[in-house]
Design a protein around this motif. Structure first.
Motif, PDB file in Angstrom:
ATOM      1  N   PHE A 264      -5.088 -40.915 -20.441  1.00  0.00           N
ATOM      2  CA  PHE A 264      -5.443 -39.987 -21.611  1.00  0.00           C
ATOM      3  C   PHE A 264      -5.669 -38.345 -21.552  1.00  0.00           C
ATOM      4  CE2 PHE A 264      -8.389 -38.333 -24.861  1.00  0.00           C
ATOM      5  CZ  PHE A 264      -6.965 -38.907 -26.124  1.00  0.00           C
ATOM      6  N   PRO A 265      -4.282 -38.067 -21.193  1.00  0.00           N
ATOM      7  CA  PRO A 265      -3.633 -35.940 -21.286  1.00  0.00           C
ATOM      8  C   PRO A 265      -4.656 -35.233 -21.811  1.00  0.00           C
ATOM      9  CG  PRO A 265      -2.902 -36.554 -23.120  1.00  0.00           C
ATOM     10  CD  PRO A 265      -3.488 -38.134 -22.854  1.00  0.00           C
ATOM     11  N   VAL A 266      -5.759 -35.491 -22.631  1.00  0.00           N
ATOM     12  CA  VAL A 266      -5.984 -34.546 -24.027  1.00  0.00           C
ATOM     13  C   VAL A 266      -7.573 -33.966 -22.852  1.00  0.00           C
ATOM     14  CG1 VAL A 266      -7.131 -33.749 -26.006  1.00  0.00           C
ATOM     15  CG2 VAL A 266      -5.125 -35.289 -25.685  1.00  0.00           C
ATOM     16  N   SER A 267      -7.393 -32.344 -22.458  1.00  0.00           N
ATOM     17  CA  SER A 267      -8.919 -31.813 -21.618  1.00  0.00           C
ATOM     18  C   SER A 267      -9.369 -30.749 -22.840  1.00  0.00           C
ATOM     19  CB  SER A 267      -8.304 -31.706 -20.413  1.00  0.00           C
ATOM     20  OG  SER A 267      -7.479 -30.533 -20.192  1.00  0.00           O
ATOM     21  N   PHE A 268     -10.338 -30.462 -22.830  1.00  0.00           N
ATOM     22  CA  PHE A 268     -10.916 -29.474 -24.086  1.00  0.00           C
ATOM     23  C   PHE A 268     -10.220 -28.379 -23.332  1.00  0.00           C
ATOM     24  CE2 PHE A 268     -15.152 -31.074 -25.337  1.00  0.00           C
ATOM     25  CZ  PHE A 268     -15.232 -31.938 -24.534  1.00  0.00           C
ATOM     26  N   SER A 269      -8.962 -27.755 -22.032  1.00  0.00           N
ATOM     27  CA  SER A 269      -8.947 -26.595 -22.116  1.00  0.00           C
ATOM     28  C   SER A 269      -7.258 -26.811 -22.308  1.00  0.00           C
ATOM     29  CB  SER A 269      -8.771 -26.623 -20.842  1.00  0.00           C
ATOM     30  OG  SER A 269      -9.853 -25.780 -20.037  1.00  0.00           O
ATOM     31  N   THR A 270      -7.124 -28.122 -22.343  1.00  0.00           N
ATOM     32  CA  THR A 270      -5.304 -27.981 -23.235  1.00  0.00           C
ATOM     33  C   THR A 270      -5.493 -27.873 -24.459  1.00  0.00           C
ATOM     34  OG1 THR A 270      -4.993 -30.012 -21.635  1.00  0.00           O
ATOM     35  CG2 THR A 270      -3.768 -29.563 -23.572  1.00  0.00           C
ATOM     36  N   ILE A 271      -6.504 -28.083 -25.057  1.00  0.00           N
ATOM     37  CA  ILE A 271      -6.739 -27.755 -26.713  1.00  0.00           C
ATOM     38  C   ILE A 271      -7.084 -26.952 -27.180  1.00  0.00           C
ATOM     39  CG2 ILE A 271      -8.478 -28.829 -28.358  1.00  0.00           C
ATOM     40  CD1 ILE A 271      -8.638 -31.923 -27.523  1.00  0.00           C
ATOM     41  N   LEU A 272      -8.151 -25.781 -25.882  1.00  0.00           N
ATOM     42  CA  LEU A 272      -8.012 -24.398 -25.981  1.00  0.00           C
ATOM     43  C   LEU A 272      -7.073 -23.827 -25.685  1.00  0.00           C
ATOM     44  CD1 LEU A 272     -10.712 -22.509 -26.503  1.00  0.00           C
ATOM     45  CD2 LEU A 272     -10.706 -22.468 -23.900  1.00  0.00           C
ATOM     46  N   ARG A 273      -6.162 -24.252 -24.820  1.00  0.00           N
ATOM     47  CA  ARG A 273      -4.944 -23.498 -24.653  1.00  0.00           C
ATOM     48  C   ARG A 273      -3.669 -23.501 -26.172  1.00  0.00           C
ATOM     49  NH1 ARG A 273      -2.214 -24.311 -19.224  1.00  0.00           N
ATOM     50  NH2 ARG A 273      -1.579 -22.078 -19.412  1.00  0.00           N
ATOM     51  N   ARG A 320     -11.418 -33.562 -31.935  1.00  0.00           N
ATOM     52  CA  ARG A 320     -12.580 -33.481 -33.540  1.00  0.00           C
ATOM     53  C   ARG A 320     -13.644 -33.257 -32.275  1.00  0.00           C
ATOM     54  NH1 ARG A 320     -12.147 -37.379 -38.436  1.00  0.00           N
ATOM     55  NH2 ARG A 320     -10.429 -36.254 -39.159  1.00  0.00           N
ATOM     56  N   LEU A 321     -13.770 -33.675 -31.003  1.00  0.00           N
ATOM     57  CA  LEU A 321     -14.826 -33.569 -30.400  1.00  0.00           C
ATOM     58  C   LEU A 321     -14.671 -32.190 -29.076  1.00  0.00           C
ATOM     59  CD1 LEU A 321     -16.880 -34.142 -28.528  1.00  0.00           C
ATOM     60  CD2 LEU A 321     -15.605 -35.753 -26.857  1.00  0.00           C
ATOM     61  N   ALA A 322     -13.155 -32.078 -29.073  1.00  0.00           N
ATOM     62  CA  ALA A 322     -13.003 -30.386 -28.229  1.00  0.00           C
ATOM     63  C   ALA A 322     -13.851 -29.700 -29.434  1.00  0.00           C
ATOM     64  CB  ALA A 322     -12.225 -30.063 -27.994  1.00  0.00           C
ATOM     65  N   GLU A 324     -15.933 -29.641 -31.894  1.00  0.00           N
ATOM     66  CA  GLU A 324     -17.341 -29.782 -32.023  1.00  0.00           C
ATOM     67  C   GLU A 324     -17.315 -29.067 -30.562  1.00  0.00           C
ATOM     68  OE1 GLU A 324     -19.299 -30.421 -34.404  1.00  0.00           O
ATOM     69  OE2 GLU A 324     -18.118 -31.816 -35.401  1.00  0.00           O
ATOM     70  N   TYR A 325     -17.528 -28.934 -29.413  1.00  0.00           N
ATOM     71  CA  TYR A 325     -17.758 -28.099 -28.709  1.00  0.00           C
ATOM     72  C   TYR A 325     -17.440 -26.439 -28.839  1.00  0.00           C
ATOM     73  CZ  TYR A 325     -18.470 -26.720 -23.819  1.00  0.00           C
ATOM     74  OH  TYR A 325     -19.152 -26.184 -22.615  1.00  0.00           O
ATOM     75  N   PHE A 326     -16.463 -26.704 -28.889  1.00  0.00           N
ATOM     76  CA  PHE A 326     -15.841 -24.656 -29.506  1.00  0.00           C
ATOM     77  C   PHE A 326     -16.736 -24.116 -30.433  1.00  0.00           C
ATOM     78  CE2 PHE A 326     -11.650 -26.744 -27.456  1.00  0.00           C
ATOM     79  CZ  PHE A 326     -11.854 -26.315 -26.385  1.00  0.00           C
ATOM     80  N   VAL A 327     -17.048 -25.387 -30.939  1.00  0.00           N
ATOM     81  CA  VAL A 327     -17.911 -24.375 -32.482  1.00  0.00           C
ATOM     82  C   VAL A 327     -19.268 -23.876 -31.919  1.00  0.00           C
ATOM     83  CG1 VAL A 327     -18.404 -24.443 -34.787  1.00  0.00           C
ATOM     84  CG2 VAL A 327     -16.410 -25.300 -33.705  1.00  0.00           C
ATOM     85  N   SER A 328     -20.028 -25.218 -31.432  1.00  0.00           N
ATOM     86  CA  SER A 328     -21.285 -24.763 -31.152  1.00  0.00           C
ATOM     87  C   SER A 328     -21.950 -24.284 -30.012  1.00  0.00           C
ATOM     88  CB  SER A 328     -21.571 -26.579 -30.174  1.00  0.00           C
ATOM     89  OG  SER A 328     -21.408 -27.136 -29.561  1.00  0.00           O
ATOM     90  N   ASN A 329     -20.842 -23.381 -29.497  1.00  0.00           N
ATOM     91  CA  ASN A 329     -20.609 -23.058 -28.321  1.00  0.00           C
ATOM     92  C   ASN A 329     -19.996 -21.735 -27.712  1.00  0.00           C
ATOM     93  OD1 ASN A 329     -21.793 -24.666 -25.144  1.00  0.00           O
ATOM     94  ND2 ASN A 329     -20.584 -26.019 -26.731  1.00  0.00           N
ATOM     95  N   GLY A 330     -19.648 -21.297 -29.622  1.00  0.00           N
ATOM     96  CA  GLY A 330     -19.236 -19.816 -29.455  1.00  0.00           C
ATOM     97  C   GLY A 330     -17.575 -19.122 -29.112  1.00  0.00           C
ATOM     98  N   TYR A 331     -16.679 -20.280 -29.031  1.00  0.00           N
ATOM     99  CA  TYR A 331     -15.852 -20.160 -28.728  1.00  0.00           C
ATOM    100  C   TYR A 331     -14.706 -19.955 -29.919  1.00  0.00           C
ATOM    101  CZ  TYR A 331     -16.817 -22.197 -24.453  1.00  0.00           C
ATOM    102  OH  TYR A 331     -16.619 -21.730 -22.563  1.00  0.00           O
ATOM    103  N   MET A 332     -15.167 -20.584 -31.120  1.00  0.00           N
ATOM    104  CA  MET A 332     -15.199 -20.762 -32.777  1.00  0.00           C
ATOM    105  C   MET A 332     -15.872 -20.629 -33.782  1.00  0.00           C
ATOM    106  SD  MET A 332     -11.883 -23.179 -33.859  1.00  0.00           S
ATOM    107  CE  MET A 332     -11.543 -24.130 -32.362  1.00  0.00           C
ATOM    108  N   ASN A 333     -15.464 -19.712 -34.842  1.00  0.00           N
ATOM    109  CA  ASN A 333     -15.973 -20.065 -35.709  1.00  0.00           C
ATOM    110  C   ASN A 333     -16.302 -20.652 -36.699  1.00  0.00           C
ATOM    111  OD1 ASN A 333     -17.095 -17.218 -35.225  1.00  0.00           O
ATOM    112  ND2 ASN A 333     -14.877 -16.152 -36.048  1.00  0.00           N
ATOM    113  N   ILE A 334     -17.558 -21.183 -37.929  1.00  0.00           N
ATOM    114  CA  ILE A 334     -17.027 -21.864 -39.001  1.00  0.00           C
ATOM    115  C   ILE A 334     -14.996 -22.031 -39.395  1.00  0.00           C
ATOM    116  CG2 ILE A 334     -17.939 -23.725 -40.585  1.00  0.00           C
ATOM    117  CD1 ILE A 334     -19.476 -23.279 -38.195  1.00  0.00           C
TER     118      ILE A 334
END
Length: 629
Positions: A264-273, A320-322, A324-334
């Motif tokens: 499964f190719p999707v990683s958190f960094s891939t989604i962030l980029r 969606r999981l990524a 959730e992590y980005f919002v809860s850790n300050g990478y993204m606003n609501i």
């Protein structure tokens, strides 16, 4: 360590002593050009040094014989006679045509003896070797420059990632020009690591595998051996095993190649980029292009080989999981707007999941505490910073069977990495708790949907279905009692749950026990656990202390073929942190200035952490480039 006998045909010393004889035999059998592959860079350097020094010593010994001295005196007499004859012809000629005619009438054309005898090189009679002066200038700054230059003059090249880029390009280009009958047009033999196995067009007539290695497996063997046999020139290619056991040879030649599969190719960094790519698009056309590029990334056959509904749902839920992590850790606003920490994590994408741990530590302020600690001088701040970075990005584990004597500081190296400061341990544990909570909640919600479509009723190995049909179940009271006592699960694998586990996940490795129908890339989950009993090699910090890569090999026991890759990788990490922090600071300044425009206040920011990393990256880079310029 068990010491091998001197005559062991698998030892590096045996390879260095006898490789020249093997290459000479190949040359006599007209099986050149040749590429010698070894996956240990230290052995590659040793083989190159052994061959070149042996050829130079043999030529010097020959030139000290009476036979050569007599030949040299005879050649000098002939050159003097030829020069005298040419001057006489020119003096008797009056016109330009007569002078040229007089020169053409010279019967004996004598040339000076070559600097390098063909008998002590792998050049051929037709070779016209000319080394670019710009390459000579580059090699002058390299510690191994004289060896590399002498090797080229004798038809021998070397190729691995630790060599100057100009030299490697020259080796590849000269080979493709086919000026000689040898591998590198200016070289007859190329001694290489796996850098020539992929992506570089350098076919040859023979391939030699010098020595065995853990990474020499059937796939890499097939790729390297494929270099032998030039299409349109050679009817067959020759593969020679030198210093490889019979068992390993049979394994390499007879084993089936592994199937080309994907996970499964999707990683958190891939989604962030991907989010950064879309957020950086200004116009409608740029947004449309970004959307198409992202869509193609996840629909190419290697990623979406089944193109099933399950894959699409896994992809959507993982996004969606990524998020959730980005919002809860300050990478993204609501509202979906990306925040400054995103740039720093994206620059360190190649170090996932340590990149997310590092960004969280920056946001918690523990790195800023180092930069502003009044009790630490500049050198102390550098050492403490490097110690933490080594824990996050290197983690070269020291084997548990190493004795205390083997890890005793020596030669300027401390050997064992200092423990991670407690404030960093506490900050990482706080991040782990937040992340575990977020992931566990989301996985339970996701698994409840999957359960309706794909019940988890198959054993993982045998694929047998359980518990079977309802009418086949026994009706005894004991079974009913067991049913009433079973642990309710949704995300956990039912096979694992029989051991008493529920849906509470308490570590990164625990996520390997999720139900089979949930696609989860566990290795990239942003969690990092530290064991106080683990011991890690302090090579990154020790190199900062003494700047000597040879000490890393002798004291820190870093393999002679690995230290360059280690240092280069760590330098890249520090440089990426520097650039990411600068961009993060720039975005923070923009946000602050926009917030203060209405009040007409001035904003001036000078982040001490950014300044500290600027100095650290520059000085570490200087130490590295001073050795590998």
């Amino acid at each position: 360590d068990v010491t091998r006998p001197v005559d062991d045909c698998y030892s590096p010393s045996y390879l260095g002593t006898h490789l020249l004889g093997l290459l000479s035999n190949l040359a006599m059998q007209d099986k050149m050009p040749c590429i010698v592959f070894s996956l240990d860079r230290g052995i590659v350097n040793a083989l190159m040094s052994s061959i070149v020094t042996t050829l130079v010593a043999s030529q010097e010994a020959y030139q000290n014989t009476e036979e050569y001295k007599k030949l040299k005196r005879g050649n000098e007499k002939k050159l003097k006679a030829q020069s005298k004859q040419q001057r006489k012809a020119e003096s008797n000629s009056t016109t330009k045509e007569e002078k040229e005619a007089g020169q053409s009438e010279t019967i004996d054309v004598v040339e000076e003896l070559p600097e390098i005898e063909l008998a002590f090189s792998f050049l051929d009679m037709q070779s016209n070797l000319v080394i670019d002066w710009r390459l000579e200038r580059v090699l002058e700054r390299d510690p191994n420059g004289p060896l590399l230059l002498e090797g080229l003059k004798r038809g021998i090249g070397m190729h691995h990632a630790g060599l100057p880029l100009a030299y490697r390009r020259a080796v590849e280009q000269l080979f493709r020009q086919k000026q000689l009958r040898v591998v590198i047009s200016t070289a007859n033999v190329v001694i290489s690591t796996a850098t020539l196995a992929l992506g570089i067009h350098m076919p040859c007539r023979s391939v030699v595998f010098a020595g065995s290695n853990l990474w020499l497996h059937p796939l890499s063997y097939r790729q390297m051996a494929g270099r032998a046999g030039r299409r349109g020139f050679d009817p067959v290619g020759n593969v020679v095993f030198f210093g490889v056991s019979d068992t390993k040879m049979k394994h390499l030649m007879s084993s089936r190649l592994p199937s080309l599969t994907t996970e499964f190719p999707v990683s958190f960094s891939t989604i962030l980029r991907c989010l950064l790519l879309y957020a950086g698009s200004k116009t409608d056309q740029e947004k449309s292009d970004a959307s198409k590029a992202i869509e193609r990334l996840f629909t190419v056959p290697l990623y979406n080989h089944q193109k099933s509904l399950a894959y699409t749902e896994h992809l959507r839920h993982h996004f969606r999981l990524a998020v959730e992590y980005f919002v809860s850790n300050g990478y993204m606003n609501i509202d979906g707007k990306l925040r400054p920490p995103t740039a720093l994590a994206a620059h360190l994408y190649f170090q996932e999941p340590s990149n997310f741990i590092f960004v969280d530590l920056v946001q918690q302020g523990v790195f800023h505490a180092i930069a502003t600690d009044p009790e630490l001088n500049k050198a102390g701040k550098f050492l403490k910073m490097l110690n933490v970075l080594a824990h996050l990005f290197t983690q070269t584990r020291i084997p548990s069977w190493y004795t205390d004597e083997q890890v005793t500081p020596r030669l300027g190296s401390k050997i064992v990495l200092d423990p991670l400061p407690q404030e960093f341990v506490d900050a990482i544990e706080a991040h782990n708790e937040r992340t575990l909570s977020t992931l566990s909640l989301y996985l339970r919600a996701y698994a409840s949907e999957v359960e309706k479509r794909e019940p988890d009723v198959f054993l993982p190995a045998s694929r047998l279905e359980f518990p079977g049909k309802e009418e086949d179940k026994p009706s005894e009271t004991f079974v009913g009692t067991l049913k009433s006592l079973r642990i309710p699960i949704t995300a956990r694998s039912a096979f694992v749950a029989v051991s008493g586990h529920d849906d509470e996940f308490d570590s990164k490795t625990d996520f390997y026990n999720v139900r089979e129908s949930i696609a989860l890339n566990v290795k990239n989950i942003p969690l990092k656990h530290f064991n106080e009993h683990d011991r890690f090699n302090a090579w990154a910090v020790d190199f900062w202390r003494h700047g000597d890569h040879k000490v890393l090999v002798r004291a820190n026991k870093i393999g002679g073929g690995n230290y360059w890759d280690y240092l280069k990788s760590f330098c890249l990490v520090i440089q990426s942190i520097r650039v990411g922090l600068e961009q993060m600071q720039d975005q923070k300044e923009i946000e602050a200035q926009q917030a203060l425009v209405a009040a007409e206040e001035s904003y001036q920011a000078s982040d001490p952490l950014v300044n500290l990393m600027l100095q650290l990256s520059d000085e570490y880079r200087k130490k590295f480039t001073s050795i590998y310029a």
